[in-house]
Design an enzyme around this catalytic site. Sequence first.
Site, PDB file in Angstrom:
ATOM      1  N   GLU A 145       0.856  -1.177   0.000  1.00  0.00           N
ATOM      2  CA  GLU A 145       0.000   0.000   0.000  1.00  0.00           C
ATOM      3  C   GLU A 145       0.899   1.236   0.000  1.00  0.00           C
ATOM      4  O   GLU A 145       1.730   1.406   0.892  1.00  0.00           O
ATOM      5  CB  GLU A 145      -0.873   0.048   1.252  1.00  0.00           C
ATOM      6  CG  GLU A 145      -1.822  -1.125   1.425  1.00  0.00           C
ATOM      7  CD  GLU A 145      -2.554  -1.055   2.755  1.00  0.00           C
ATOM      8  OE1 GLU A 145      -2.467  -0.001   3.421  1.00  0.00           O
ATOM      9  OE2 GLU A 145      -3.177  -2.046   3.143  1.00  0.00           O
ATOM     10  N   ASP A 151      -5.127   8.167  10.679  1.00  0.00           N
ATOM     11  CA  ASP A 151      -3.728   7.840  10.900  1.00  0.00           C
ATOM     12  C   ASP A 151      -3.223   8.383  12.223  1.00  0.00           C
ATOM     13  O   ASP A 151      -3.578   9.480  12.646  1.00  0.00           O
ATOM     14  CB  ASP A 151      -2.868   8.399   9.760  1.00  0.00           C
ATOM     15  CG  ASP A 151      -3.174   7.735   8.431  1.00  0.00           C
ATOM     16  OD1 ASP A 151      -3.405   6.516   8.441  1.00  0.00           O
ATOM     17  OD2 ASP A 151      -3.187   8.430   7.405  1.00  0.00           O
ATOM     18  N   TYR A 210     -10.164  -5.456   3.978  1.00  0.00           N
ATOM     19  CA  TYR A 210      -9.293  -4.855   4.980  1.00  0.00           C
ATOM     20  C   TYR A 210     -10.031  -4.876   6.318  1.00  0.00           C
ATOM     21  O   TYR A 210     -10.983  -4.118   6.524  1.00  0.00           O
ATOM     22  CB  TYR A 210      -8.964  -3.420   4.566  1.00  0.00           C
ATOM     23  CG  TYR A 210      -7.859  -2.738   5.333  1.00  0.00           C
ATOM     24  CD1 TYR A 210      -7.851  -2.691   6.728  1.00  0.00           C
ATOM     25  CD2 TYR A 210      -6.820  -2.104   4.655  1.00  0.00           C
ATOM     26  CE1 TYR A 210      -6.847  -2.054   7.420  1.00  0.00           C
ATOM     27  CE2 TYR A 210      -5.806  -1.446   5.339  1.00  0.00           C
ATOM     28  CZ  TYR A 210      -5.816  -1.430   6.718  1.00  0.00           C
ATOM     29  OH  TYR A 210      -4.819  -0.794   7.406  1.00  0.00           O
TER      30      TYR A 210
END
Length: 258
Positions: A53, A64, A178
């Site tokens: 990725e 994040d 995911y």
Amino acid sequence: MLPRDRIRTALARDVSAQRGAPALVAFITAGYPEPREFLSVLRSIASVADAVEIGVPFSDPMADGVTIQRSSQHAIEHGVSLRWILDELARRDYELEAPVLLMRYLNPLLAFGLAALAARAAEVGVSGFIVPDLPHEESAPLRAALDPHGLALVQLVTPATPPERLRSLCAASQGFVYAVTRAGITGGESTLPPETAEYLAAVKAASDLPVCAGFGVRRAEQVATIARHADGVIVGSALVEVLERRENPATFLRSLRP
């Protein structure tokens, strides 16, 4: 083989070939720690990981943690953008050993133009996209742009995803599913929640694609634990920290293999 099928094949093949060892999906922030090293770092990581990725730097990365926020800000300050990444990938004169996905938030993709982005991504060897802030219900325009080129749009699920929605997301995903292992941001607590096994079993039951689990994975024992319940493991913040310390990323990734 379509690009999205290359992702699925790469992740599924590793589980079979390595007798149950999980596939390894590696995340890097493009252009970090130095833009001029991007292609060499990518090539090194792709020689070990089963998929890569590439994080597109963004100024407001809501999912994040501080490590990836820091790397993203550094890359932006050094001129890294979505267009720069695609141009760098176009400079390659070799094939990467692992399929590559672009992972980032929706705004930079919209600013580029979805149709132009899909065409350019396919041209430079990208196999798919992961867009954390794009709800499935609003994904039709991006999916319509990616489908003619055979590019994947990977869906994310979490422990809080209701069963009916879990089935819908797994059915809509391409390449792999995911599975976020915890609520919150990347790079947080390194101890896996005790209910991880039950959660991953539910995702596996709902998906015909490989299921790869991530968020907070940084040690071999975590990889071994997840390997009992998922097809692959996603490593992000820990790998970015390795690059930040100027250590060998390929050596680190090999250390995670059971």
